[in-house]
Design an enzyme around this catalytic site. Sequence first.
Site, PDB file in Angstrom:
ATOM      1  N   CYS A   1      -1.222  -5.282   6.673  1.00 42.88           N
ATOM      2  CA  CYS A   1      -0.904  -4.105   7.489  1.00 42.88           C
ATOM      3  C   CYS A   1      -0.097  -4.504   8.724  1.00 42.88           C
ATOM      4  O   CYS A   1       0.744  -3.744   9.200  1.00 42.88           O
ATOM      5  CB  CYS A   1      -2.174  -3.403   7.929  1.00 42.88           C
ATOM      6  SG  CYS A   1      -3.340  -3.112   6.588  1.00 42.88           S
TER       7      CYS A   1
ATOM      8  N   CYS B   1       0.808  -1.227   0.000  1.00 44.13           N
ATOM      9  CA  CYS B   1       0.000   0.000   0.000  1.00 44.13           C
ATOM     10  C   CYS B   1       0.831   1.263   0.000  1.00 44.13           C
ATOM     11  O   CYS B   1       0.291   2.357  -0.148  1.00 44.13           O
ATOM     12  CB  CYS B   1      -0.909   0.013   1.217  1.00 44.13           C
ATOM     13  SG  CYS B   1       0.042  -0.026   2.738  1.00 44.13           S
TER      14      CYS B   1
HETATM   15 FE1  FES Z   1      -1.316   0.322   4.328  1.00 42.66          FE
HETATM   16 FE2  FES Z   1      -2.844  -0.871   6.102  1.00 42.66          FE
HETATM   17  S1  FES Z   1      -3.417  -0.278   4.114  1.00 42.66           S
HETATM   18  S2  FES Z   1      -0.766  -0.392   6.270  1.00 42.66           S
END
Ligand code: FES
Length: 145
Positions: free
Chosen positions: A105, A34
Site C-alpha cells: 500500500c 489491489c
Molecule cells: Fe490497496 Fe492498501 S489494499 S492500497
Amino acid sequence: MLYSEKVMDHFQNPRNVGKMDDADGVGEVGNAKCGDIMRMYIKVDKDSQTISDVKFNTFGCGSAIATSSMATEMIKGKPVKDALTLSNRAVVEALDGLPTHKLHCSVLAEQAVKAAVKDYYDKNGIAYGDELNVCDHDCEHCTGE
Ligand code: FES
C-alpha cells in the site's frame, strides 16, 4: 497491536486530503496488487523550486491513506528534487512500520508523488532521468512480499 499509533493517527486524521484546482503537477497511479488508486497534487514555488503545497485523494485502504498522509508531510516545504528520493520504506519507517502484507500500500504513495513531479517537469520542460520512470510492477524490494 497490528498498527502503530502513528498509522492510526494518520489514518483517522489524514493530513493534506483533498483536491487542488491550480496544481502545478498531478499524478495518478494505481496499485497492481489491489486495484486501488491514488491522486496526488503538488504546488511548486518556482523561485525556490520547493513544494509549497500538496494534497492527495485516494480510493485506497487505511494503510494507503496513512502512508499518503505521512508522505505529504514529508515533502511539503521541501525541494522538488527531494521528493524524488522519498521511498516507500522511508515513509513506512516514519510511521513506525506497517504489517508486511500492507507494505504494498505504501508503494502507492511513493509512486503518486513521483508521478506528480513528473507531470510538473513535463509541463515545464524540465529534463529528468530514469528515476522518474514510475514502475507498476510488484517487485519484492518495494512490497516486501
Ligand atoms: Fe490497496 Fe492498501 S489494499 S492500497
